[in-house]
Design an enzyme around this catalytic site. Sequence first.
Site, PDB file in Angstrom:
ATOM      1  CB  SER A  62      -0.914  -0.045   1.225  1.00 27.22           C
ATOM      2  OG  SER A  62      -1.988   0.823   1.061  1.00 27.22           O
TER       3      SER A  62
ATOM      4  CG  ASP B 229      -6.005  -4.069  -3.554  1.00 28.41           C
ATOM      5  OD1 ASP B 229      -6.820  -3.133  -3.420  1.00 28.41           O
ATOM      6  OD2 ASP B 229      -4.798  -3.955  -3.277  1.00 28.41           O
TER       7      ASP B 229
ATOM      8  CG  HIS C 137      -5.544  -2.431   0.015  1.00 29.22           C
ATOM      9  ND1 HIS C 137      -4.525  -2.497  -0.901  1.00 29.22           N
ATOM     10  CD2 HIS C 137      -5.125  -1.557   0.972  1.00 29.22           C
ATOM     11  CE1 HIS C 137      -3.545  -1.686  -0.518  1.00 29.22           C
ATOM     12  NE2 HIS C 137      -3.881  -1.116   0.617  1.00 29.22           N
TER      13      HIS C 137
END
Lengths: 374, 198
Positions: free
Chosen positions: A148, A314, A347
């Site tokens: 991320s 995701d 995610h």
Amino acid sequence: MNIKQNIKTLIVEKPLKLDCGQTINNFPLAYETYGSLNNDKDNAILVFHALTGDQFVTGINPITKKDGWWSYAVGPGKSIDTDKYFVICANVIGGCMGSFGPSHENPKTKKIYGTDFPVITINDMVNAQVNLLDFFGIEKLFSVVGGSMGGMQVLQFISNYPDKAKTAIPIACTSSHSAQNIAFNELGRQAIAADHNWSDGNYNSKNIVPDKGLAVARMAAHITYLSKKGLQEKFGRKLQERDDLKFGFDADFQIESYLRYQGSVFVDRFDANSYLYITRAMDYFDLVKQFNGNLSDAFKNTKAKFFIISFTSDWLYPTQENKDIVIALNAVGANVGFVEIESDKGHDSFLLNVPDFLKALKNFLDKSYTEKIS
Amino acid sequence: MKPEFKIISDLIEKNASVLDVGCDDGILMEFLKENKEADIRGIEISKNKVQLCISKGLTVIEGNAEYDLKQFPENSFDYVVLGQTLQAFINPEKVITELLRVGKKAIVTIPNFGHWKVRLNLLIKGTMPITSSLPNEWYNTPNIHMCTIKDFVEFSKIMNFKIFQSLALMNKKVTNINKSNLFIKNLFGELGIFLIEK
């Protein structure tokens, strides 16, 4: 609770010119390490944390008393094996776990910075953390890893310091924050700003916290970290400790209760202004624009071996955005591998027990380490 | 290891850069890495196979050759290898063009549908041929564009690429294919191996 006694801090004396134009120096950078640096100093891995992470990657976080945020992946015998590698992780500047951030006192005014804190960027975060290499006397890292926002830092790090890492693993990330990403971050920021306690960022001096606003920000963000399928399977329409709907606005559904809980535990460990600053840094991240529309130029000087990982479910940083990084790397003939991991955990997959992911990460690192690539 | 891997390896110089398209479990990649010290990359559609390659320390990109070759610039590699998969693509014309764009040279192997057993199978039984190298039924075969060695030679003229070397594999022995023996090789060759260039 004295937070400071559990936090290792490097005071960065060297001036750091931020993207916003201001220069900072003598600022604290809080960090933690796991495992030990070998004599050749060739086994160090710099892990970058995501939006709400901190330097306490694994083991018990001494501040929150909970498992470190990447306990599934980092530790003895794990994917990032601390029996083998020396793992370093720093709290990003702008954060709230000891590094220079908006909850610090401005030495000039003797007041808490609040929103007077300079706006920082992913580039600034990375430029602050590179000081750790000098501190530990590490010429070249074995790897830079992060998911991320951590992945964005990996990309920025390689772009800024092309020969400071042998391998790079950006996970579930993007080279440029999308309109949707910015939109969700703005929703969070507006939730904080709408809390009366926020007081234009000056809540510290009033001894209050905008916990309701921050909790809503966390709840909204948390939804984006999960997949629809994952949510449906885990919660469906299950009711929370009741047999029937109550015809009111209490948490009838388990998902409501779950989100409220996630919001409430988050405010105990996170600073609202830090949330504003870090989400802003993510929104400003656009490595494509930094290189005038050609992402490949960000990587043209590096010999690092890349491994890009994305997850099927995701939708925040979808596979295509990760693949765009692969494409840019291929365009300059970089050594890049890529895999999309099957997972319905959204995610958040990179933080969770997703065996295919953990296996790929481990295999890539261990094989690359034995190769002793230069 | 498939018998043609040694033959493919013999066509490649030392230290060459190679892309193995549809690299499967990475056995050819490993072989080329070891024997030719090749700078080798792979592209593979199956997640499990990609995982397997990673566990061997190979650099592999998960992707579909039909769509994902376009990410590589022209002449990215000295050689691009396509082993026994041309017949499985929806658009072999596009794939061949892409191979020759991405690679300075390409090595393509094809299971020969002109082999006598295949011909006999269809002639006698009157059903779609099933042989050891083509084990699937017509309704579940991935091979939707089967061709013969002769077809591929014709294909080179249509697509306007050069065949540098053409080899036929029969009974683990490799022989050269030329104009005069094409009929025979097309009848007895199990596999055609072609080194091509645009």
